[in-house]
Design a protein around this motif. Sequence first.
Motif, short mmCIF file in Angstrom:
data_model
loop_
_atom_site.label_atom_id
_atom_site.label_comp_id
_atom_site.label_asym_id
_atom_site.label_seq_id
_atom_site.Cartn_x
_atom_site.Cartn_y
_atom_site.Cartn_z
N ARG A 165 0.83 -1.20 0.00
CA ARG A 165 0.00 0.00 0.00
C ARG A 165 0.87 1.26 0.00
N GLN A 168 2.44 1.68 -3.53
CA GLN A 168 1.52 2.25 -4.51
C GLN A 168 1.23 3.71 -4.23
N GLN A 169 1.21 4.04 -2.96
CA GLN A 169 0.96 5.43 -2.55
C GLN A 169 2.03 6.37 -3.09
N LEU A 171 4.18 5.77 -5.55
CA LEU A 171 4.23 5.73 -7.01
C LEU A 171 3.11 6.58 -7.61
N ASP A 172 1.91 6.48 -7.02
CA ASP A 172 0.78 7.28 -7.50
C ASP A 172 1.04 8.76 -7.31
N LYS A 175 2.99 9.96 -10.00
CA LYS A 175 2.39 9.62 -11.30
C LYS A 175 3.29 8.67 -12.09
N GLU A 177 3.77 4.80 -13.30
CA GLU A 177 3.07 3.54 -13.50
C GLU A 177 4.08 2.40 -13.60
#
Length: 269
Positions: A165, A168-169, A171-172, A175, A177
């Motif tokens: 989690r 992904q936090q 990386l998001d 921005k 992918e």
Amino acid sequence: MSLRLTRRRAAAAVLTAALLVPLAACGNDDKKGADSGAEATSSASGAPKADLTVLAASSLTDVFKEARAAYEKANPGTKVTFSFAGSQELAAQVKQGAPADALVTADTKTMDGLSGDTGKPTVIAKNRLVIATGEGNPEKVENLKDLADPKLKVVLAAPEVPVGRYSQQILDAQKIEVKPVSQEPNVRAVLSKVELGEADAGLVYKTDAATATDKVDAIEIPDTENAIASYPAATLKASKHSEAAAAFVAWLSTPEAQKILQGAGFQQP
């Protein structure tokens, strides 16, 4: 009163006194035994003795082994057994009624979801993420953006796992992918993939990368792009050793325990 009667009474008094002496001695021994029994139920530090089972996040595997040695030394007669897994697996075990006394997760979200099964949690440490690469960083990974390279084999933890989690936090937020070649059940599995050369890079906790410096390199992630992981600890309401469990959880915040945690690279809570 005759001389003979006087002598008889004197002899009876002496005999009675003689009989009372061993009885008094027995009474003292019984009390001593009772006191010894009371002392046997608690350790030198005052914490109740018990065989404790603690469910703990995988990223605590190495440091908690050191912490256990210190705790058991300070609390003779107490034994601590750890069961390590991803925090989501530990939560499932608690819900299924697994026999355990305390829980330490790698995020507050998982712990908060178990509020009906735990005592009040206390954050005992914090952590942050790094990019783990093979020794020598053969693919020359420098930052998070490099993980988007389709030629790079990247492994991440599954999204339901705290480290997944957090990964992904961040990386998001940038921005970025990333299409991982696999999603692992815990941070140690991610690290293992990189160690074995089955992945070029992976996102792990800084403390996990520090346990394998001879096999992986750790690429630092700037604070502005990173995430902070918090580790809450709590007793379990189903514990059969509630006082001993509470004593262990409280100990994790003491200077002795904090020195061990910070020595392994964890941050102050």
